[in-house]
Design a protein around this motif. Sequence first.
Motif, PDB file in Angstrom:
ATOM      1  N   TRP A   3       5.734   2.675   1.836  1.00 49.41           N
ATOM      2  CA  TRP A   3       4.439   1.791   1.083  1.00 49.41           C
ATOM      3  C   TRP A   3       3.085   2.661   1.429  1.00 49.41           C
ATOM      4  CZ3 TRP A   3       3.199  -2.478  -2.168  1.00 49.41           C
ATOM      5  CH2 TRP A   3       4.412  -2.935  -2.767  1.00 49.41           C
ATOM      6  N   TYR A   4       2.960   3.181   2.719  1.00 48.49           N
ATOM      7  CA  TYR A   4       1.600   3.577   2.927  1.00 48.49           C
ATOM      8  C   TYR A   4       1.503   5.012   3.708  1.00 48.49           C
ATOM      9  CZ  TYR A   4       1.494  -1.525   3.024  1.00 48.49           C
ATOM     10  OH  TYR A   4       1.550  -2.854   2.777  1.00 48.49           O
ATOM     11  N   ASP A   5       2.730   5.896   3.795  1.00 46.58           N
ATOM     12  CA  ASP A   5       2.763   7.022   3.994  1.00 46.58           C
ATOM     13  C   ASP A   5       2.358   8.113   2.796  1.00 46.58           C
ATOM     14  OD1 ASP A   5       3.060   9.192   5.362  1.00 46.58           O
ATOM     15  OD2 ASP A   5       5.292   9.357   5.514  1.00 46.58           O
ATOM     16  N   GLY A   6       2.372   9.199   2.757  1.00 50.03           N
ATOM     17  CA  GLY A   6       2.520  10.207   1.576  1.00 50.03           C
ATOM     18  C   GLY A   6       1.281  10.991   1.597  1.00 50.03           C
ATOM     19  N   TYR A   7       0.368  10.724   2.219  1.00 51.21           N
ATOM     20  CA  TYR A   7      -1.204  11.583   2.090  1.00 51.21           C
ATOM     21  C   TYR A   7      -0.809  12.862   2.790  1.00 51.21           C
ATOM     22  CZ  TYR A   7      -2.898   7.076   0.344  1.00 51.21           C
ATOM     23  OH  TYR A   7      -3.020   5.952  -0.302  1.00 51.21           O
ATOM     24  N   CYS A   8      -1.589  14.041   2.006  1.00 52.48           N
ATOM     25  CA  CYS A   8      -1.530  15.090   2.717  1.00 52.48           C
ATOM     26  C   CYS A   8      -3.050  15.579   3.016  1.00 52.48           C
ATOM     27  CB  CYS A   8      -0.633  16.026   1.834  1.00 52.48           C
ATOM     28  SG  CYS A   8      -0.542  17.899   2.684  1.00 52.48           S
ATOM     29  N   PHE A   9      -3.407  15.626   4.195  1.00 48.27           N
ATOM     30  CA  PHE A   9      -4.661  16.298   4.251  1.00 48.27           C
ATOM     31  C   PHE A   9      -4.589  17.709   5.146  1.00 48.27           C
ATOM     32  CE2 PHE A   9      -5.206  12.037   3.656  1.00 48.27           C
ATOM     33  CZ  PHE A   9      -6.509  11.646   3.452  1.00 48.27           C
ATOM     34  N   GLY A  10      -5.138  18.697   4.451  1.00 43.96           N
ATOM     35  CA  GLY A  10      -4.776  19.977   5.086  1.00 43.96           C
ATOM     36  C   GLY A  10      -3.289  20.452   4.922  1.00 43.96           C
TER      37      GLY A  10
ATOM     38  N   ARG B 228       1.753  -5.247   0.936  1.00 38.67           N
ATOM     39  CA  ARG B 228       0.654  -5.775   0.077  1.00 38.67           C
ATOM     40  C   ARG B 228      -0.255  -4.508  -0.120  1.00 38.67           C
ATOM     41  NH1 ARG B 228      -1.359 -11.620   2.125  1.00 38.67           N
ATOM     42  NH2 ARG B 228       0.744 -12.785   2.389  1.00 38.67           N
ATOM     43  N   ALA B 229      -0.959  -4.406  -1.316  1.00 32.26           N
ATOM     44  CA  ALA B 229      -1.795  -3.484  -1.592  1.00 32.26           C
ATOM     45  C   ALA B 229      -3.253  -3.706  -0.851  1.00 32.26           C
ATOM     46  CB  ALA B 229      -1.937  -3.292  -3.123  1.00 32.26           C
ATOM     47  N   PHE B 230      -3.529  -3.464   0.455  1.00 30.02           N
ATOM     48  CA  PHE B 230      -4.510  -3.831   1.088  1.00 30.02           C
ATOM     49  C   PHE B 230      -5.792  -2.989   0.758  1.00 30.02           C
ATOM     50  CE2 PHE B 230      -1.210  -4.942   3.971  1.00 30.02           C
ATOM     51  CZ  PHE B 230      -1.471  -6.397   4.172  1.00 30.02           C
ATOM     52  N   TRP B 231      -5.202  -1.639   0.348  1.00 29.96           N
ATOM     53  CA  TRP B 231      -6.314  -0.447   0.296  1.00 29.96           C
ATOM     54  C   TRP B 231      -7.178  -0.768  -0.906  1.00 29.96           C
ATOM     55  CZ3 TRP B 231      -6.294   3.165  -3.721  1.00 29.96           C
ATOM     56  CH2 TRP B 231      -7.087   4.258  -3.496  1.00 29.96           C
ATOM     57  N   ILE B 232      -6.549  -1.291  -2.341  1.00 36.76           N
ATOM     58  CA  ILE B 232      -7.380  -1.463  -3.331  1.00 36.76           C
ATOM     59  C   ILE B 232      -8.577  -2.218  -3.428  1.00 36.76           C
ATOM     60  CG2 ILE B 232      -5.913  -3.250  -4.212  1.00 36.76           C
ATOM     61  CD1 ILE B 232      -7.179  -0.629  -6.400  1.00 36.76           C
TER      62      ILE B 232
ATOM     63  N   GLN C  44       4.222   3.966  -2.454  1.00 43.01           N
ATOM     64  CA  GLN C  44       4.501   2.582  -3.372  1.00 43.01           C
ATOM     65  C   GLN C  44       3.317   1.652  -3.573  1.00 43.01           C
ATOM     66  OE1 GLN C  44       7.441   2.317  -4.873  1.00 43.01           O
ATOM     67  NE2 GLN C  44       6.862   0.540  -5.687  1.00 43.01           N
ATOM     68  N   GLU C  45       2.391   1.773  -2.599  1.00 44.91           N
ATOM     69  CA  GLU C  45       1.244   0.931  -2.833  1.00 44.91           C
ATOM     70  C   GLU C  45       0.431   1.346  -4.137  1.00 44.91           C
ATOM     71  OE1 GLU C  45      -2.609  -0.606  -0.465  1.00 44.91           O
ATOM     72  OE2 GLU C  45      -1.819   1.440  -0.040  1.00 44.91           O
ATOM     73  N   ILE C  46       0.302   2.729  -4.036  1.00 41.15           N
ATOM     74  CA  ILE C  46      -0.690   3.317  -5.089  1.00 41.15           C
ATOM     75  C   ILE C  46      -0.046   3.383  -6.455  1.00 41.15           C
ATOM     76  CG2 ILE C  46      -1.875   5.477  -5.892  1.00 41.15           C
ATOM     77  CD1 ILE C  46      -2.961   3.853  -3.230  1.00 41.15           C
ATOM     78  N   ARG C  47       1.511   3.638  -6.392  1.00 37.48           N
ATOM     79  CA  ARG C  47       2.267   3.331  -7.584  1.00 37.48           C
ATOM     80  C   ARG C  47       1.998   2.107  -8.242  1.00 37.48           C
ATOM     81  NH1 ARG C  47       5.753   6.784  -8.922  1.00 37.48           N
ATOM     82  NH2 ARG C  47       5.896   7.747  -6.928  1.00 37.48           N
ATOM     83  N   MET C  48       2.157   0.968  -7.290  1.00 31.13           N
ATOM     84  CA  MET C  48       2.044  -0.201  -7.882  1.00 31.13           C
ATOM     85  C   MET C  48       0.627  -0.525  -8.529  1.00 31.13           C
ATOM     86  SD  MET C  48       2.410  -4.000  -5.964  1.00 31.13           S
ATOM     87  CE  MET C  48       0.789  -3.839  -5.064  1.00 31.13           C
ATOM     88  N   ILE C  49      -0.458   0.144  -7.916  1.00 31.30           N
ATOM     89  CA  ILE C  49      -1.818   0.003  -8.286  1.00 31.30           C
ATOM     90  C   ILE C  49      -1.892   0.675  -9.874  1.00 31.30           C
ATOM     91  CG2 ILE C  49      -4.065   0.744  -8.078  1.00 31.30           C
ATOM     92  CD1 ILE C  49      -3.616   0.245  -4.952  1.00 31.30           C
ATOM     93  N   PHE C  50      -1.233   1.863  -9.749  1.00 31.61           N
ATOM     94  CA  PHE C  50      -0.904   2.451 -11.054  1.00 31.61           C
ATOM     95  C   PHE C  50      -0.469   1.683 -12.427  1.00 31.61           C
ATOM     96  CE2 PHE C  50      -2.366   6.390  -9.403  1.00 31.61           C
ATOM     97  CZ  PHE C  50      -2.868   7.335 -10.267  1.00 31.61           C
ATOM     98  N   THR C  51       0.712   0.979 -12.159  1.00 35.63           N
ATOM     99  CA  THR C  51       1.516   0.422 -12.978  1.00 35.63           C
ATOM    100  C   THR C  51       0.798  -0.996 -13.326  1.00 35.63           C
ATOM    101  OG1 THR C  51       2.732  -0.672 -11.316  1.00 35.63           O
ATOM    102  CG2 THR C  51       3.549   1.437 -12.252  1.00 35.63           C
ATOM    103  N   GLU C  52      -0.067  -1.587 -12.412  1.00 38.78           N
ATOM    104  CA  GLU C  52      -0.565  -2.876 -12.626  1.00 38.78           C
ATOM    105  C   GLU C  52      -1.957  -2.548 -13.267  1.00 38.78           C
ATOM    106  OE1 GLU C  52      -0.213  -5.590  -9.315  1.00 38.78           O
ATOM    107  OE2 GLU C  52       1.982  -5.453  -9.691  1.00 38.78           O
TER     108      GLU C  52
END
Length: 247
Positions: free
Chosen positions: A82-89, A115-119, A199-207
Amino acid sequence: MMDLIRSLFGHALKTNEHLFFAVLTGCLRVAKESIFTGLNNFKVMPITNCRFDEHFGFTDTEVKDMLEYYGLGSSHALIKEWYDGYCFGKTDVYCPWDVLNYTDLLLEDPNARPRAFWINSSSNTILRTLLEKATSRTRQELGCLISGTPVTKKINEELTYRELYDSLDNIWSTLFTTGYLTKQKETDLNTYELVIPNQEIRMIFTEQILNWFQEEARKDPPALNAFCEAFRQGAPPQQPNNCSVLT
């Protein structure tokens, strides 16, 4: 306001003999803005830069250590999804705000779902304005992203707020710098394969984002009626020829 901000940063950051080190954070560059003409001795560290890249979020080791400390080691796979996946550098990191909030929720209820806390941590007005102007091609590419297919785009890391609405292509740089998309790999100078990070951002996209598109579709009754009629007659939907489009 520009005079106020110029004075504030000029005195607080440049001519302040009591200050040793300062950090400014944000999603867009400030180097070209006239309010910073007096503050010309700072370094810009974009999210593609390797320096300090591990400090933009939690590493996998840090998340594992924190979960083990609280006796929540069994939740690692779900949190990673749900909350991993970001690539910095060159470092993969988790969104720290999400990890902290969900860990706190698990301490209260071990069976709590992610849950989608970040949005809700910031306003999405700029993003929505850009998406409302999206072409059918852009919407097709967003559909590819939701289905898991990367899109290849050139990212403008020099983008400032003043230039934000100059081109519709800036939507990709904005999605990238604000965390809606992350890089999968660099294909050329400043050109990346972009993907939805988790998965969190994917849910934000779809909703949320698809709801914005639906609202726009309702504003064009003829196009909506034509789509419904084609659907009723069994006409096949048109698909993009290639989800990985270089523009």
